[in-house]
Design an enzyme around this catalytic site. Structure first.
Site, short mmCIF file in Angstrom:
data_model
loop_
_atom_site.label_atom_id
_atom_site.label_comp_id
_atom_site.label_asym_id
_atom_site.label_seq_id
_atom_site.Cartn_x
_atom_site.Cartn_y
_atom_site.Cartn_z
N ASP A 2 26.83 39.68 -7.68
CA ASP A 2 26.79 38.42 -6.97
C ASP A 2 25.99 38.66 -5.68
O ASP A 2 26.33 39.53 -4.89
CB ASP A 2 28.24 38.03 -6.64
CG ASP A 2 28.38 36.61 -6.16
OD1 ASP A 2 29.38 35.98 -6.53
OD2 ASP A 2 27.51 36.13 -5.40
N ASP A 99 22.36 33.15 -8.69
CA ASP A 99 22.57 34.36 -7.89
C ASP A 99 23.65 35.27 -8.45
O ASP A 99 24.19 36.10 -7.74
CB ASP A 99 22.92 33.99 -6.45
CG ASP A 99 24.35 33.53 -6.30
OD1 ASP A 99 24.87 32.92 -7.24
OD2 ASP A 99 24.95 33.79 -5.25
N GLU A 100 23.99 35.12 -9.72
CA GLU A 100 25.06 35.91 -10.32
C GLU A 100 24.69 36.31 -11.74
O GLU A 100 24.03 35.55 -12.43
CB GLU A 100 26.32 35.07 -10.43
CG GLU A 100 27.33 35.31 -9.34
CD GLU A 100 28.54 34.42 -9.52
OE1 GLU A 100 29.17 34.51 -10.59
OE2 GLU A 100 28.82 33.64 -8.60
#
Length: 336
Positions: A2, A99-100
């Site tokens: 993350d 974003d993960e």
DNA sequence: TCTGGGGTCCTCTTTCTC
DNA sequence: TCTGGAGAAAGAGGACCC
């Protein structure tokens, strides 16, 4: 994995003079206009600003913060670079938004700590950004672990840690438990994951239904055998817009709807899909939200057909209150 | 007073079809 | 012809995720 305060970090990367300042990314970047916070830098978080907070409220909490608009194109460009780095470490990757991601490293010969350290180093060397990594036997636990030592964290959780390290956490930390469920659980005097694990399977199923009750029962015990999803097809494309001021002007609403239809149809054609049902969404000034759907006789990807369906839906609303938001969605996708 | 946008999945109800 | 299911499909709404 993350990324840490991703949008804010990308902005600092291209404008280093922003480093160390309270930064708020959201909406059009104008905190006097409607919009919510997408990402707040860690400095801004110390003022109490967090994701999903209205920009106007963030401005009141911290008037000297720097407010910037969301620049998805740039974040998505950086995101691709990061995902490419992942693929250097394992072919089995699940994208979870911009974003993960989950990486299956069970086939690797190196230790998981070693891999995590290398990933962090590579991402930092290539992008200058930091991320937090959780290592665990399944996705559910890895996700919780990745959040435990932000920013720039590396957390390892094993089955034997569940009682001591997962059970004390608030239920909200479980994927799939949002504000509503947190509220229901609180009424049952259940605030931590451990307290949830103490509830009987029957009680949870009675309270939350078969599917979600069973999920909560398993999740509270750290059980999750869901596989990584490495490929998926979209189910719908949608566009919606919130008016700067609530309106009861039909022309304004109709014009917005026509614009949104154009964008959705562009999406359909660009990605090579046809849609079989069109849904229009209206949110009124009191935040009540309604939808109307029209099923098409056959899948379509032309603007005229989608526009007609959307306006047929619009005609079915009782527009007695002022309108805050209008949206359109094309679902029932097929590729032929 | 405030509460974005782009998605997914689930549940319940209604409608259609056999 | 009337009645009643069962099951699928459609439609609406809600919760959650990033």
């Amino acid at each position: 994995m993350d990324m840490d305060a991703f949008f804010a970090a990308v902005e600092v990367r291209r404008r280093p003079e922003l480093r160390g300042k309270p930064l708020v990314i959201g909406g059009s970047g104008d905190p006097t206009k409607r919009g919510v916070v997408s990402t707040a830098s860690y400095e801004a978080r110390t003022c109490g600003i967090h994701s999903a907070m209205p920009l106007m409220k963030a401005y009141k909490l911290c008037p000297h913060a720097v407010f910037l608009p969301v620049d998805y194109r740039e974040y998505s460009r950086v995101s691709h670079i990061i995902k490419d780095i992942f693929h250097e470490f394992s072919a089995v990757m699940e994208d979870v938004g911009i974003d993960e991601a989950f990486l299956d490293i069970s086939a690797s010969e190196k230790s998981s700590e070693q891999i995590a350290a290398e990933i962090k180093e590579r991402i930092n060397a290539v992008t200058g950004l930091s991320c937090s990594i959780g290592i665990a036997p399944n996705k559910l636990l890895a996700k919780i672990a990745s959040d435990m030592q932000k920013p720039d964290g590396l957390t390892i959780i094993t089955e034997t840690d569940i009682e001591s390290r997962i059970w004390p956490l608030p239920v909200r930390k479980l994927w799939g438990v949002g504000p509503k469920t947190e509220g229901y659980l609180k009424q049952l005097d259940i605030q931590t994951i451990g307290e949830l694990a103490a509830a009987s399977q029957n009680q949870l199923i009675e309270q939350f239904g078969n599917s979600y009750g069973q999920y909560l029962y398993e999740a509270s015990r750290g059980m999750d055998d869901s596989p990584l999803v490495t490929h998926w097809e979209p189910k719908s494309f949608s566009r919606e817009t919130t008016f700067q001021a609530d309106t009861d002007n039909w022309q304004t609403i109709a014009r917005s709807l026509a614009d949104l239809v154009k964008e959705v149809v562009d999406d359909l054609r660009e990605k090579g899909y046809k849609s079989r049902n069109v849904t229009v969404k209206i949110r009124f000034s009191d935040f009540q939200t309604q939808t109307r759907t029209k099923t098409l006789p056959e899948p379509a990807d032309d603007r005229e057909t989608v526009r007609r369906a959307a306006f047929a839906c619009l005609a079915r609303f009782e527009l007695k209150k002022k309108v805050r938001l209008v949206g359109v969605r094309a679902g029932g996708l097929s590729t032929e």
